[in-house]
Write a protein that holds these residues in place. Structure first.
Motif, short mmCIF file in Angstrom:
data_model
loop_
_atom_site.label_atom_id
_atom_site.label_comp_id
_atom_site.label_asym_id
_atom_site.label_seq_id
_atom_site.Cartn_x
_atom_site.Cartn_y
_atom_site.Cartn_z
N HIS A 146 0.84 -1.20 0.00
CA HIS A 146 0.00 0.00 0.00
C HIS A 146 0.88 1.25 0.00
CE1 HIS A 146 -3.76 2.12 1.87
NE2 HIS A 146 -3.00 2.99 1.23
N GLY A 156 2.89 -0.40 -10.72
CA GLY A 156 2.57 -1.76 -10.30
C GLY A 156 3.61 -2.78 -10.73
N LEU A 203 -3.93 -6.51 -6.11
CA LEU A 203 -3.84 -5.11 -5.71
C LEU A 203 -2.73 -4.39 -6.47
CD1 LEU A 203 -4.28 -5.63 -1.87
CD2 LEU A 203 -5.96 -4.65 -3.43
N GLY A 206 -3.72 -3.63 -10.17
CA GLY A 206 -4.89 -2.80 -10.40
C GLY A 206 -6.18 -3.56 -10.64
N LYS A 207 -6.17 -4.88 -10.42
CA LYS A 207 -7.38 -5.68 -10.63
C LYS A 207 -8.42 -5.43 -9.53
CE LYS A 207 -5.01 -9.46 -13.03
NZ LYS A 207 -4.64 -10.90 -12.97
N GLU A 208 -7.96 -4.93 -8.39
CA GLU A 208 -8.88 -4.71 -7.27
C GLU A 208 -8.75 -3.26 -6.78
OE1 GLU A 208 -11.20 -6.48 -6.12
OE2 GLU A 208 -10.81 -8.48 -6.95
N GLU A 209 -9.00 -2.32 -7.70
CA GLU A 209 -8.89 -0.91 -7.36
C GLU A 209 -9.90 -0.50 -6.30
OE1 GLU A 209 -9.09 1.49 -10.82
OE2 GLU A 209 -7.15 0.83 -11.62
N GLU A 210 -11.09 -1.11 -6.33
CA GLU A 210 -12.11 -0.75 -5.35
C GLU A 210 -11.64 -1.09 -3.94
OE1 GLU A 210 -16.82 -1.59 -4.22
OE2 GLU A 210 -15.75 -2.98 -5.53
N LEU A 212 -8.50 -1.46 -2.88
CA LEU A 212 -7.39 -0.58 -2.52
C LEU A 212 -7.92 0.81 -2.16
CD1 LEU A 212 -4.32 -0.42 -2.24
CD2 LEU A 212 -4.21 0.33 -4.62
N GLY A 213 -8.96 1.25 -2.86
CA GLY A 213 -9.56 2.54 -2.54
C GLY A 213 -10.20 2.55 -1.17
N HIS A 216 -7.49 2.74 1.41
CA HIS A 216 -6.84 4.05 1.48
C HIS A 216 -7.73 5.11 2.12
CE1 HIS A 216 -3.95 7.11 0.57
NE2 HIS A 216 -4.78 7.77 -0.22
#
Length: 247
Positions: A146, A156, A203, A206-210, A212-213, A216
């Motif tokens: 992260h 990435g 993560l 970028g496959k699981e941006e939701e 990671l968002g 954060h």
């Protein structure tokens, strides 16, 4: 005939210095143990000053100040700074392990650990050295990932290379968050629980941006709680297995 002496005499000093300058610290130290020639070359201030600037770009002012006054060898500075960072990393790791007493961590504590890495000016090599290792809990790996993606802004691909080198890219975490129930015809519906199991690779790529968002942002707006834990295999209950076997 001393083969090491023969080989070093055949290499011009500038080429030897270029070779040594291209090595990682561990390889550099190994090369320096080969002979007196390599020991002196691999200990040169030119190489170690460059290593310091590369590893701790956020400490540019401290490094510049060190350079403008009488000082010890840059190799000594590097070792002292490494040990200092190791001590600070241990403080963050101990904090996270205390929070994991019940095998999960609340997002507030998780984000505190991430922000602590920023406050102590960790570089990506520090994260790789102290957090992205298989000996650590996957949540410590996640904190390091992260920090690299969001705070250091690393691409990435670079993070994936570190994950693959440490054989931790397929490790998984479970992220649960509770969303405030919607209002419908004057009544508030039950809070919604969302559970996602994702790998570190998901993560980083970028496959699981939701997810990671959510990690954060933390518990803000409609998200009232976020909890992170290690993803563990789900076992079929004993009673259910007996029913299956009976059939």
């Amino acid at each position: 005939m001393d083969l090491s002496l023969s080989s070093q005499e055949s290499i011009p000093d500038d080429i030897a210095l270029k070779i040594a300058s291209s090595l990682h610290v561990g390889d550099l130290c190994s090369l320096g143990s080969c002979s007196r020639f390599w020991w002196e070359l691999c200990g040169s201030d030119y190489i170690w000053e460059s290593l310091c600037k590369k590893r701790w770009p956020a400490l540019a002012l401290e490094i510049e100040s060190y350079n403008n006054q009488p000082h010890e060898e840059w190799r000594v500075f590097y070792i002292k700074k490494h040990n200092e960072m190791a001590g600070k990393a241990k403080g963050v790791i101990d904090f996270v392990n205390r929070c994991l007493a019940f095998e999960s961590i609340e997002v507030g504590h998780y984000l505190k650990a991430v922000k602590d890495l920023d406050s102590i000016l960790f570089g990506f090599e520090d994260v790789n050295t102290f957090f992205l290792k298989s000996k650590h809990n996957v949540l410590l790996n996640l904190i390091g990932l992260h920090y690299c993606l969001i705070w250091l802004g690393l691409p990435g691909e670079s993070v994936m290379e570190m994950l693959n080198n440490s054989n931790i890219s397929q490790r998984e975490v479970r992220v649960q968050w509770w969303k405030l129930g919607r209002w419908l015809f004057g009544f508030r519906l039950r809070d919604e629980l969302i559970t996602r199991t994702v790998s570190l690779e998901d993560l980083a790529t970028g496959k699981e941006e939701e997810v990671l968002g959510v990690l954060h942002r933390g518990a803000v707006h409609e998200v009232i709680r976020v909890q992170i834990s290690e993803a563990k295999p789900e076992y079929t209950s004993w009673s259910f297995q007996n029913v299956q076997n009976a059939n």
